[in-house]
Design a protein around this motif. Structure first.
Motif, PDB file in Angstrom:
ATOM      1  N   SER A 106      25.914  -7.917  14.036  1.00  8.81           N
ATOM      2  CA  SER A 106      26.595  -7.023  13.094  1.00  8.81           C
ATOM      3  C   SER A 106      25.849  -5.709  13.090  1.00  8.81           C
ATOM      4  O   SER A 106      24.637  -5.684  12.927  1.00  8.81           O
ATOM      5  N   THR A 107      26.568  -4.621  13.284  1.00  3.85           N
ATOM      6  CA  THR A 107      25.890  -3.332  13.435  1.00  3.85           C
ATOM      7  C   THR A 107      25.684  -2.607  12.112  1.00  3.85           C
ATOM      8  O   THR A 107      24.881  -1.688  12.049  1.00  3.85           O
ATOM      9  N   GLY A 108      26.403  -3.030  11.080  1.00  2.00           N
ATOM     10  CA  GLY A 108      26.224  -2.376   9.783  1.00  2.00           C
ATOM     11  C   GLY A 108      26.906  -1.023   9.730  1.00  2.00           C
ATOM     12  O   GLY A 108      27.466  -0.541  10.713  1.00  2.00           O
ATOM     13  N   ASP A 121      11.307   0.896   9.776  1.00  6.71           N
ATOM     14  CA  ASP A 121      11.930   1.933   8.929  1.00  6.71           C
ATOM     15  C   ASP A 121      12.550   1.312   7.683  1.00  6.71           C
ATOM     16  O   ASP A 121      12.390   1.815   6.575  1.00  6.71           O
ATOM     17  N   ALA A 164      11.628   6.169   4.026  1.00  5.37           N
ATOM     18  CA  ALA A 164      12.291   4.867   3.862  1.00  5.37           C
ATOM     19  C   ALA A 164      13.606   4.967   3.081  1.00  5.37           C
ATOM     20  O   ALA A 164      14.231   3.954   2.804  1.00  5.37           O
ATOM     21  N   LYS A 177      19.324 -14.527  10.018  1.00  2.00           N
ATOM     22  CA  LYS A 177      20.763 -14.312  10.076  1.00  2.00           C
ATOM     23  C   LYS A 177      21.316 -15.351  11.048  1.00  2.00           C
ATOM     24  O   LYS A 177      21.548 -15.071  12.216  1.00  2.00           O
ATOM     25  N   TRP A 217       9.087   2.628  -3.004  1.00  2.00           N
ATOM     26  CA  TRP A 217       8.465   2.381  -1.695  1.00  2.00           C
ATOM     27  C   TRP A 217       7.042   2.921  -1.626  1.00  2.00           C
ATOM     28  O   TRP A 217       6.175   2.337  -0.981  1.00  2.00           O
ATOM     29  N   ALA A 262      18.619  -5.199   9.683  1.00  2.00           N
ATOM     30  CA  ALA A 262      17.821  -4.272   8.868  1.00  2.00           C
ATOM     31  C   ALA A 262      18.411  -4.146   7.461  1.00  2.00           C
ATOM     32  O   ALA A 262      17.685  -4.138   6.465  1.00  2.00           O
ATOM     33  N   GLY A 263      19.730  -4.057   7.391  1.00  2.00           N
ATOM     34  CA  GLY A 263      20.395  -3.920   6.094  1.00  2.00           C
ATOM     35  C   GLY A 263      20.206  -5.147   5.216  1.00  2.00           C
ATOM     36  O   GLY A 263      20.055  -5.039   3.991  1.00  2.00           O
ATOM     37  N   ASN A 266       6.164   3.177   7.216  1.00  2.00           N
ATOM     38  CA  ASN A 266       5.560   4.385   7.778  1.00  2.00           C
ATOM     39  C   ASN A 266       4.203   4.672   7.129  1.00  2.00           C
ATOM     40  O   ASN A 266       4.112   4.820   5.921  1.00  2.00           O
ATOM     41  N   GLY A 281      10.077   0.518   5.012  1.00  2.00           N
ATOM     42  CA  GLY A 281       9.206   1.580   4.506  1.00  2.00           C
ATOM     43  C   GLY A 281       7.764   1.454   4.959  1.00  2.00           C
ATOM     44  O   GLY A 281       6.837   1.696   4.189  1.00  2.00           O
ATOM     45  N   VAL A 304      26.448  -6.129   7.147  1.00  2.00           N
ATOM     46  CA  VAL A 304      25.157  -5.439   7.292  1.00  2.00           C
ATOM     47  C   VAL A 304      24.477  -5.829   8.602  1.00  2.00           C
ATOM     48  O   VAL A 304      24.682  -6.928   9.125  1.00  2.00           O
ATOM     49  N   SER A 305      23.648  -4.908   9.092  1.00  2.00           N
ATOM     50  CA  SER A 305      22.767  -5.212  10.214  1.00  2.00           C
ATOM     51  C   SER A 305      21.638  -6.104   9.694  1.00  2.00           C
ATOM     52  O   SER A 305      21.507  -6.326   8.487  1.00  2.00           O
ATOM     53  N   ARG A 307      16.529  -5.210   4.052  1.00  2.00           N
ATOM     54  CA  ARG A 307      16.364  -4.112   3.115  1.00  2.00           C
ATOM     55  C   ARG A 307      16.880  -4.480   1.713  1.00  2.00           C
ATOM     56  O   ARG A 307      16.296  -4.129   0.701  1.00  2.00           O
ATOM     57  N   GLU A 367      19.418   3.890  10.032  1.00  2.00           N
ATOM     58  CA  GLU A 367      19.852   3.426   8.716  1.00  2.00           C
ATOM     59  C   GLU A 367      18.911   3.900   7.608  1.00  2.00           C
ATOM     60  O   GLU A 367      19.330   4.144   6.486  1.00  2.00           O
ATOM     61  N   TYR A 368      17.623   3.971   7.950  1.00  2.00           N
ATOM     62  CA  TYR A 368      16.627   4.294   6.913  1.00  2.00           C
ATOM     63  C   TYR A 368      15.728   5.395   7.433  1.00  2.00           C
ATOM     64  O   TYR A 368      15.399   5.431   8.612  1.00  2.00           O
ATOM     65  N   VAL A 387      16.280 -11.461  18.582  1.00  2.00           N
ATOM     66  CA  VAL A 387      15.636 -10.179  18.306  1.00  2.00           C
ATOM     67  C   VAL A 387      14.141 -10.376  18.539  1.00  2.00           C
ATOM     68  O   VAL A 387      13.465 -11.051  17.759  1.00  2.00           O
TER      69      VAL A 387
END
Lengths: 387, 146
Positions: free
Chosen positions: B20-22, A70, B59, A115, A43, A25-26, A75, A73, A22-23, A29, B53-54, A61
């Motif tokens: 890791s790009t996922g 994103d 979301a 990470k 959400w 973000a993943g 937004n 959630g 996973v990234s 999430r 991704e999202y 990062v």
């Protein structure tokens, strides 16, 4: 007077060396989605998002809050990123709690992550700075002399740290999310592991982990309607002090003592060992258990190690005040998340939802985090009851 | 009084990081290696390139990949008359928002053009592929006017 707030959802990832599937973000999430699922909400039910992570340089990062908007959630909602070094997971939870306690928000999502496999946390921690002497120490190198001073002052036997290292790994073996799974670990093995930063051995140190932790915090009305038992937030406190100045008490920092006194007063705790049922305390190097037992008032100064050696903090030995039943930082250390894991695991205990590392009948628990040069402290007390 | 001296020290800081790009960004980058550009369908039906991704609105986790063309049109641009060392071209070029055929949103890349007057909104461009593609955004060695 603050409004009542409670933890109504908790989500974690399985802590491990590498999550290369996973990234970032993943990863974040996954924990957030688990927390929403645990709370039985979606959400749209979240009013604000509070994100925490360790220093940007740990993973390279910069401003992760922008990248993660994103995935979390955000937004159309307020989003805030918190940063207090290693204690960030704890202070992030407290900022989230204050959003609800203030009455400004009904239900917030809070997330913290790290990470480590993609980072250089070890050296990014003590990066050279212009116009300063380069310490080149890493976390263990920074804390080793402080531990040495504790050993000298307390006259504690040599194997206290070894005992903590074994105890927390045995706790971790009860927790399927813990990174290290070492049900077979022995005192002898820890003792023979190589000396990393004298007097800290390899197996007396935390691992490097990937992982994320999330919580949903809701106001009283929503918490009362929640599907699973809420963990009521009974006290919240943060304290800070400068890293280095002549005469600073580094073994037993004043900010830690003051923070504990504040959170205990809010929760009506006069004797933490008696009044609390368990504690999740930031112990990245084994000797910090006896040191924090004293700093947090569970034992008189110089006697914290006796609780450890008596088994008072051990789930396996039937101790009266288990510390880090989840396995603690010594079993899983995604740095930015480690503080929040302490807070979340304290909440799991009082929700009666801690699985095989449940402290039977836990009603009141302490979550604790520290960071920087043991200069930032964040604590909360959570209970099965509102008051 | 002596003149004050200002402290000055050379300072370099660098670490190695990995990433890791996922499953989503990873698929986009792998596509580039094969000289293909892939987008993703958002909740409102729009095709977003590069894929996210999202969903930025709802979301929701996105997973419906859509192949898009390596040709498209310029939405807007900024002309760089005097390229600097870090720029992708030694000749004057344009940073441009390019909406690829099959995509609903533009992505930023760069366009080789002889003169700024050759560029206009709606100008057709085509991706130029690097001689060796490795799965990175620079596998597209800029766009050229069709």
């Amino acid at each position: 007077m603050a409004n009542l707030a409670a933890v109504v959802g908790i989500g974690q990832t399985k802590y491990t060396t590498k999550r290369d599937d996973v990234s970032i973000a993943g990863l974040v999430r996954e924990a957030a989605q688990n927390a929403l699922d645990d709370a039985g909400i979606g959400w749209d039910d979240i009013d604000a998002v509070i994100l925490g992570k360790a220093p940007d340089m740990f993973e390279g990062v910069i401003m992760p809050e922008i990248y993660l908007t994103d995935a979390l959630g955000c937004n159309g909602k307020p989003m805030l990123r918190v940063h207090t070094a290693g204690s960030v997971g704890g202070s992030t939870a407290l900022v989230a709690a204050s959003h609800v306690q203030s009455g400004a928000f009904n239900r917030v999502l809070t997330v913290a992550f790290e990470k480590q496999s993609e980072s250089n946390a070890m050296w990014a921690l003590s990066n050279p700075q212009p116009f300063s002497t380069h310490l080149n120490a890493g976390a263990g190198g920074y804390f080793a002399p402080i531990i040495r001073e504790y050993m000298r002052r307390s006259n504690a036997p040599d194997d206290v740290g070894i005992k903590v290292a074994v105890k927390d790994r045995l706790h971790g073996a009860r927790n399927p999310l813990a990174h290290l799974q070492r049900p077979d670990i022995t005192m002898e093995e820890v003792k023979e592991s190589f000396m990393l930063w004298d007097p800290i051995r390899f197996l007396e140190s935390c691992p490097s982990s990937d992982g994320a932790c999330a919580m949903v915090i809701a106001n009283e009305e929503l918490a009362e309607q929640s599907a699973k038992p809420p963990a009521w937030i009974r006290g919240v406190a943060m304290r800070s002090e400068p890293t280095m100045y002549a005469g600073r008490e580094e073994v037993n920092p004043q900010a830690g003592k003051d923070c504990a006194a504040d959170v205990y007063a809010q929760a009506g705790i006069t004797d933490p060992r008696r009044d609390l049922d368990c504690a999740e305390v930031y112990v990245p190097f084994s000797w910090y258990e006896p040191m924090w037992l004293e700093n947090l008032g569970f034992a008189p100064e110089g006697e914290g190690w006796k609780l450890t050696m008596e088994g008072a903090t051990s789930l396996d030995e039937g101790g009266d005040i288990p510390w880090n039943p989840s396995g603690g930082v010594l079993s899983s250390n995604p740095i930015g998340a480690s503080g929040m894991i302490r807070f979340a695991e304290a909440a799991r205990q009082v929700r009666g939802d801690a699985g095989d590392h449940q402290v039977e009948g836990a009603r009141l628990a302490l979550g604790h985090a520290y960071g920087g040069g043991a200069q930032f402290f964040a604590m909360w007390v959570v209970g099965a009851d509102k008051a | 009084m002596p003149e004050s001296e200002i402290l000055n020290q050379a300072f370099e800081l660098g670490y190695t990081y990995t990433r890791s790009t996922g499953p989503v960004v990873g698929r986009f980058l792998t596509g580039l290696r094969d000289r293909k550009i892939v987008g993703i369908r958002a909740s409102d039906g729009r095709v977003v390139v590069p894929p996210m991704e999202y969903d930025p609105d709802t979301a929701a986790e996105l997973s419906e990949f859509v192949d898009v063309s390596s040709e498209g049109e310029i939405v807007s641009w900024a002309w760089v008359k005097h390229p600097r060392e870090a720029h992708p071209s030694t000749e004057p070029f344009a940073w441009a928002m390019i909406r690829l055929d099959g995509a609903d949103v533009p992505m930023v890349h760069w366009v080789q053009a002889g003169d700024e007057s050759d560029l206009h909104t709606g100008a057709r461009v085509r991706a130029r592929w690097a001689d060796e593609t490795v799965g990175f955004i620079t596998d597209i060695a800029g766009f050229e006017l069709v």
